[in-house]
Scaffold this motif. Structure first.
Motif, short mmCIF file in Angstrom:
data_model
loop_
_atom_site.label_atom_id
_atom_site.label_comp_id
_atom_site.label_asym_id
_atom_site.label_seq_id
_atom_site.Cartn_x
_atom_site.Cartn_y
_atom_site.Cartn_z
N SER A 82 38.11 42.58 53.06
CA SER A 82 39.54 42.26 53.08
C SER A 82 39.94 41.53 51.80
CB SER A 82 39.91 41.44 54.32
OG SER A 82 39.47 40.10 54.22
N LYS A 83 39.09 40.67 51.28
CA LYS A 83 39.39 39.95 50.04
C LYS A 83 39.44 40.92 48.85
CE LYS A 83 37.37 35.62 51.67
NZ LYS A 83 38.60 34.90 51.93
N ALA A 84 38.51 41.86 48.82
CA ALA A 84 38.51 42.86 47.75
C ALA A 84 39.78 43.71 47.83
CB ALA A 84 37.27 43.74 47.87
N LEU A 85 40.19 44.07 49.03
CA LEU A 85 41.40 44.87 49.21
C LEU A 85 42.64 44.09 48.82
CD1 LEU A 85 40.48 46.65 52.55
CD2 LEU A 85 40.55 47.68 50.26
N GLU A 86 42.65 42.79 49.07
CA GLU A 86 43.78 41.96 48.62
C GLU A 86 43.89 41.98 47.11
OE1 GLU A 86 44.43 38.58 52.04
OE2 GLU A 86 42.77 38.27 50.64
N GLU A 87 42.74 41.96 46.42
CA GLU A 87 42.75 42.04 44.95
C GLU A 87 43.33 43.38 44.50
OE1 GLU A 87 39.04 41.11 43.06
OE2 GLU A 87 38.99 39.08 43.89
N ILE A 88 42.96 44.44 45.19
CA ILE A 88 43.49 45.76 44.84
C ILE A 88 45.01 45.79 44.98
CG2 ILE A 88 43.59 48.19 45.59
CD1 ILE A 88 40.55 47.98 46.14
N LEU A 89 45.51 45.25 46.10
CA LEU A 89 46.95 45.22 46.31
C LEU A 89 47.65 44.42 45.21
CD1 LEU A 89 47.59 44.81 50.15
CD2 LEU A 89 47.88 46.84 48.73
N GLN A 141 46.61 47.60 53.78
CA GLN A 141 47.12 46.42 54.47
C GLN A 141 46.66 46.37 55.92
OE1 GLN A 141 48.92 43.79 52.92
NE2 GLN A 141 48.17 42.86 54.80
N ASP A 142 46.55 47.51 56.57
CA ASP A 142 46.08 47.55 57.96
C ASP A 142 44.64 47.04 58.06
OD1 ASP A 142 48.52 48.57 58.78
OD2 ASP A 142 47.80 50.65 58.88
N VAL A 143 43.81 47.41 57.10
CA VAL A 143 42.41 46.96 57.11
C VAL A 143 42.36 45.46 56.85
CG1 VAL A 143 40.17 47.17 55.96
CG2 VAL A 143 41.52 49.22 56.47
N ILE A 144 43.14 44.97 55.90
CA ILE A 144 43.18 43.53 55.63
C ILE A 144 43.57 42.78 56.91
CG2 ILE A 144 44.41 41.70 54.39
CD1 ILE A 144 44.68 43.75 52.03
#
Length: 83
Positions: free
Chosen positions: A73-80, A50-53
């Motif tokens: 950030s979009k890829a990390l949102e998908e992971i979350l 979340q910090d990176v996003i």
């Protein structure tokens, strides 16, 4: 967890992300500006997802409306969303 994300609208074609819970273990960009993407990868390793996003979302490159950091950030949102 390992995710391969197909990037859209940037020079990098793919982002490979490995996470452990809510922490980023590693990020590898396929394509893109080698020095910049290598630097981003080193900076985000060990950080909370979340910090990176929060830091990278909305970053623009040359008026494209996105960038390699924004795509990460979009890829990390998908992971979350998958957690």
């Amino acid at each position: 967890m390992k995710k391969i994300y197909s990037s859209r609208g940037t020079c990098c074609r793919q982002i490979e992300i490995e996470t452990d819970g809510d922490l980023i273990k590693s990020v590898t960009f396929i394509g893109g500006c080698a020095g910049n993407t290598a630097g981003i990868s080193k900076l985000v390793s060990g950080m909370k997802i979340q910090d990176v996003i929060d830091r990278l979302k909305g970053t623009d490159c040359k008026g494209k409306g996105t960038s390699c950091p924004d795509q990460l950030s979009k890829a990390l949102e998908e992971i979350l969303a998958e957690m």
